[in-house]
Motif scaffolding. Structure first.
Motif, PDB file in Angstrom:
ATOM      1  N   LEU A 142       0.830  -1.197   0.000  1.00  0.00           N
ATOM      2  CA  LEU A 142       0.000   0.000   0.000  1.00  0.00           C
ATOM      3  C   LEU A 142       0.871   1.255   0.000  1.00  0.00           C
ATOM      4  N   ARG A 143       0.494   2.192  -0.835  1.00  0.00           N
ATOM      5  CA  ARG A 143       1.104   3.515  -0.864  1.00  0.00           C
ATOM      6  C   ARG A 143      -0.031   4.488  -0.591  1.00  0.00           C
ATOM      7  N   THR A 144       0.062   5.252   0.472  1.00  0.00           N
ATOM      8  CA  THR A 144      -1.048   6.103   0.889  1.00  0.00           C
ATOM      9  C   THR A 144      -0.732   7.558   0.575  1.00  0.00           C
ATOM     10  N   SER A 145      -1.613   8.185  -0.201  1.00  0.00           N
ATOM     11  CA  SER A 145      -1.342   9.514  -0.726  1.00  0.00           C
ATOM     12  C   SER A 145      -2.405  10.520  -0.296  1.00  0.00           C
ATOM     13  N   THR A 146      -2.006  11.784  -0.273  1.00  0.00           N
ATOM     14  CA  THR A 146      -2.926  12.893  -0.084  1.00  0.00           C
ATOM     15  C   THR A 146      -3.558  13.248  -1.426  1.00  0.00           C
ATOM     16  N   PRO A 147      -4.607  14.070  -1.425  1.00  0.00           N
ATOM     17  CA  PRO A 147      -5.211  14.468  -2.700  1.00  0.00           C
ATOM     18  C   PRO A 147      -4.247  15.190  -3.639  1.00  0.00           C
ATOM     19  N   ASP A 148      -3.263  15.919  -3.095  1.00  0.00           N
ATOM     20  CA  ASP A 148      -2.315  16.619  -3.961  1.00  0.00           C
ATOM     21  C   ASP A 148      -0.970  15.908  -4.067  1.00  0.00           C
ATOM     22  N   ASP A 149      -0.891  14.679  -3.560  1.00  0.00           N
ATOM     23  CA  ASP A 149       0.308  13.839  -3.654  1.00  0.00           C
ATOM     24  C   ASP A 149       1.521  14.464  -2.965  1.00  0.00           C
ATOM     25  N   THR A 150       1.265  15.286  -1.958  1.00  0.00           N
ATOM     26  CA  THR A 150       2.325  15.876  -1.150  1.00  0.00           C
ATOM     27  C   THR A 150       2.150  15.386   0.284  1.00  0.00           C
ATOM     28  N   PRO A 151       3.204  14.918   0.943  1.00  0.00           N
ATOM     29  CA  PRO A 151       3.063  14.416   2.312  1.00  0.00           C
ATOM     30  C   PRO A 151       2.497  15.466   3.271  1.00  0.00           C
ATOM     31  N   VAL A 152       1.957  14.978   4.372  1.00  0.00           N
ATOM     32  CA  VAL A 152       1.483  15.832   5.454  1.00  0.00           C
ATOM     33  C   VAL A 152       2.452  15.674   6.621  1.00  0.00           C
ATOM     34  N   ILE A 153       3.094  16.764   6.996  1.00  0.00           N
ATOM     35  CA  ILE A 153       4.088  16.726   8.065  1.00  0.00           C
ATOM     36  C   ILE A 153       3.880  17.938   8.953  1.00  0.00           C
ATOM     37  N   GLY A 154       3.605  17.700  10.234  1.00  0.00           N
ATOM     38  CA  GLY A 154       3.499  18.834  11.147  1.00  0.00           C
ATOM     39  C   GLY A 154       2.399  18.679  12.166  1.00  0.00           C
ATOM     40  N   GLY A 214      -0.784  19.049  20.335  1.00  0.00           N
ATOM     41  CA  GLY A 214      -0.029  17.830  20.580  1.00  0.00           C
ATOM     42  C   GLY A 214      -0.307  16.703  19.624  1.00  0.00           C
ATOM     43  N   PHE A 215      -1.166  16.927  18.620  1.00  0.00           N
ATOM     44  CA  PHE A 215      -1.430  15.881  17.619  1.00  0.00           C
ATOM     45  C   PHE A 215      -0.640  16.229  16.365  1.00  0.00           C
ATOM     46  N   CYS A 216       0.262  15.330  15.962  1.00  0.00           N
ATOM     47  CA  CYS A 216       1.148  15.575  14.821  1.00  0.00           C
ATOM     48  C   CYS A 216       0.916  14.529  13.733  1.00  0.00           C
ATOM     49  N   TRP A 217       1.139  14.957  12.508  1.00  0.00           N
ATOM     50  CA  TRP A 217       0.969  14.081  11.356  1.00  0.00           C
ATOM     51  C   TRP A 217       2.314  13.831  10.668  1.00  0.00           C
ATOM     52  N   LEU A 218       2.542  12.591  10.300  1.00  0.00           N
ATOM     53  CA  LEU A 218       3.603  12.225   9.358  1.00  0.00           C
ATOM     54  C   LEU A 218       2.980  11.139   8.484  1.00  0.00           C
ATOM     55  N   ALA A 219       2.263  11.578   7.456  1.00  0.00           N
ATOM     56  CA  ALA A 219       1.397  10.667   6.711  1.00  0.00           C
ATOM     57  C   ALA A 219       1.317  11.095   5.256  1.00  0.00           C
ATOM     58  N   GLY A 220       0.690  10.218   4.452  1.00  0.00           N
ATOM     59  CA  GLY A 220       0.505  10.528   3.043  1.00  0.00           C
ATOM     60  C   GLY A 220       1.806  10.602   2.273  1.00  0.00           C
ATOM     61  N   LEU A 231      12.267  16.714  10.124  1.00  0.00           N
ATOM     62  CA  LEU A 231      11.365  17.857  10.070  1.00  0.00           C
ATOM     63  C   LEU A 231      10.214  17.676  11.058  1.00  0.00           C
ATOM     64  N   LEU A 232       9.632  16.493  11.099  1.00  0.00           N
ATOM     65  CA  LEU A 232       8.550  16.228  12.046  1.00  0.00           C
ATOM     66  C   LEU A 232       9.009  16.457  13.480  1.00  0.00           C
ATOM     67  N   ALA A 233      10.198  15.965  13.813  1.00  0.00           N
ATOM     68  CA  ALA A 233      10.695  16.123  15.176  1.00  0.00           C
ATOM     69  C   ALA A 233      10.869  17.591  15.529  1.00  0.00           C
ATOM     70  N   PRO A 289       5.108  25.418   4.990  1.00  0.00           N
ATOM     71  CA  PRO A 289       3.713  25.801   4.688  1.00  0.00           C
ATOM     72  C   PRO A 289       3.002  24.808   3.766  1.00  0.00           C
ATOM     73  N   GLY A 290       3.714  24.243   2.807  1.00  0.00           N
ATOM     74  CA  GLY A 290       3.093  23.310   1.874  1.00  0.00           C
ATOM     75  C   GLY A 290       2.865  21.925   2.422  1.00  0.00           C
ATOM     76  N   LEU A 291       3.459  21.622   3.579  1.00  0.00           N
ATOM     77  CA  LEU A 291       3.333  20.290   4.170  1.00  0.00           C
ATOM     78  C   LEU A 291       2.324  20.244   5.317  1.00  0.00           C
ATOM     79  N   THR A 292       1.899  21.392   5.794  1.00  0.00           N
ATOM     80  CA  THR A 292       1.068  21.446   6.987  1.00  0.00           C
ATOM     81  C   THR A 292      -0.262  20.730   6.803  1.00  0.00           C
ATOM     82  N   PRO A 293      -0.786  20.088   7.847  1.00  0.00           N
ATOM     83  CA  PRO A 293      -2.111  19.470   7.757  1.00  0.00           C
ATOM     84  C   PRO A 293      -3.213  20.472   7.433  1.00  0.00           C
ATOM     85  N   ALA A 294      -2.998  21.750   7.733  1.00  0.00           N
ATOM     86  CA  ALA A 294      -4.046  22.752   7.529  1.00  0.00           C
ATOM     87  C   ALA A 294      -4.439  22.893   6.066  1.00  0.00           C
ATOM     88  N   ARG A 295      -3.556  22.547   5.147  1.00  0.00           N
ATOM     89  CA  ARG A 295      -3.876  22.771   3.738  1.00  0.00           C
ATOM     90  C   ARG A 295      -4.993  21.866   3.250  1.00  0.00           C
TER      91      ARG A 295
END
Length: 393
Positions: A319-331, A338-344, A359-361, A378-384
């Motif tokens: 399995l390869r898990t991707s975001t809608p824009d194919d850019t990872p989510v980090i932050g 206290g909830f952090c993402w390193l996904a997609g 970067l996540l650390a 800015p381009g990796l943030t979960p907020a996008r």
């Protein structure tokens, strides 16, 4: 270990400064770098880490692969791979391989786009004619392709050595890896995340969602704390190991693909690792290869090759898990302290892991990101991607 987040000696077995959910390459890298700042407990649902994606990777490091953000992460990771910290590994993590991408009928525009994109890589692509391409891979079929692009910087990655190096370093710094710890409840209480698993309760002020194909499922468990799913899509990727006929030695060949990314053939274990580069959405689970996909991979390679592959042995899918824009989510999640993402991480998890973990650390601990990565934040943030439209009712 007494960490900067206040974990003290004598607290409960499950108490930590950081809980990392997911033991694949992303979670292992996050835990490795976070362990410098406090006690890490890594929670892995399966009996061993890396079962669904990391352990099924084609193991290629390519600074030509992915969008500009992914490529920047990959470029930043090369230094770690070429000169890992003392004690991280006893063998080289990267071995030169190269990739030969062919212009097959109808792909002239894609060839030009790949040539322009590859010109900006640290080791730029080189355009080759048919004769030179045949020198690099004698098994190619004359007349089956036009031009070729050679990507000299692509390397094989020792995935197991990298993965185990991260896990070993996490433990050496006082962290622990808990297997069989599938998460079934997640809530925030009094400034800490309380995580209920199949093997017990754990708590920490910071939790890292590195759950791969299950990352959105983990997010939904924390919905009461404001976390929302991001619309991540797990996708099946098939691979098969074929024996080369007539004793052909493929070990020195580059990986061969077409510029349209409909197949690849990579020397591996004395044969060729083939894939149809399928990208089929699948629910999270233990994915199995399909015979039609394997046959497609063989057929597409044989269209550009003099070889006829009659002995296909081991087949598998991951399995390869991707975001809608194919850019990872980090932050850090803007809605849930206290909830952090390193996904997609999609198909880029192995090649970006050292940079993504570092970067996540930095973001999880409130420190400045590494200079080479600061502009990417800015381009990796979960907020996008984060919002009600990504959440199921």
């Amino acid at each position: 270990m007494s960490g900067r987040y206040g974990t003290s000696p004598g607290t409960a077995r499950g108490a930590a400064d950081f809980l990392v959910v997911g033991g694949g390459i992303a979670g292992a890298a996050a835990g490795y770098f976070l362990a410098r700042h406090g006690r890490v407990v890594l929670l892995e649902a399966e009996r061993s880490p890396g079962l669904h994606a990391t352990g099924r990777s084609a193991a290629l490091f390519s600074e030509y692969f992915g969008n500009p953000t992914v490529r920047a992460l990959t470029i930043a990771a090369r230094g770690f791979y070429t000169a890992p910290p003392d004690g991280f590994t006893t063998a080289p993590l990267l071995t030169p391989r190269g990739v030969l991408a062919l212009e097959t009928p109808g792909t002239a525009a894609q060839f030009e786009a790949a040539k322009v994109s590859g010109a900006t890589a640290p080791q730029p692509v080189v355009e080759l004619d048919e004769e030179r391409a045949l020198d690099l891979c004698p098994a190619l079929l004359p007349g089956a392709f036009g031009r070729a692009l050679y990507k000299p910087g692509a390397c094989d990655v020792d995935v197991d050595a990298t993965h185990q190096g991260f896990l070993r370093g996490l433990r050496a710094a006082g962290g622990s890896v808990v297997t069989g710890a599938r998460v079934h409840a997640l809530r925030r209480d009094a400034g800490e995340w309380q995580v209920s698993t199949a093997v017990g309760e754990f708590a920490a002020p910071v939790v890292v969602n590195a759950a791969g194909a299950w990352a959105d499922e983990l997010a939904r468990l924390a919905r009461s704390a404001g976390v929302r799913a991001l619309g991540l899509v797990p996708r099946r990727r098939t691979a098969a190991l074929a024996r080369t006929p007539d004793g052909a030695d493929a070990s020195s060949w580059p990986m061969v693909s077409d510029v349209a990314d409909t197949f690849y053939a990579k020397p591996e274990s004395g044969g060729l690792l083939l894939s149809p580069v399928d990208d089929t959405p699948e629910p999270p689970g233990d994915i199995r290869a399909r015979d039609l996909d394997v046959a497609t991979a063989v057929h597409r390679f044989e269209q550009v090759s003099t070889l006829r592959l009659r002995h296909v042995g081991h087949i598998w899918a991951g399995l390869r898990t991707s975001t809608p824009d194919d850019t990872p989510v980090i932050g850090t999640d803007p809605r849930a302290p206290g909830f952090c993402w390193l996904a997609g991480l999609g198909g880029y998890g192995i090649q970006t892991a050292p940079a993504a973990g570092a970067l996540l650390a930095a973001l999880a601990t409130g420190n400045a990101p590494p200079p080479a990565l600061a502009a990417l934040v800015p381009g990796l943030t979960p907020a996008r991607d984060h919002g009600p439209d990504r959440e199921e009712p």
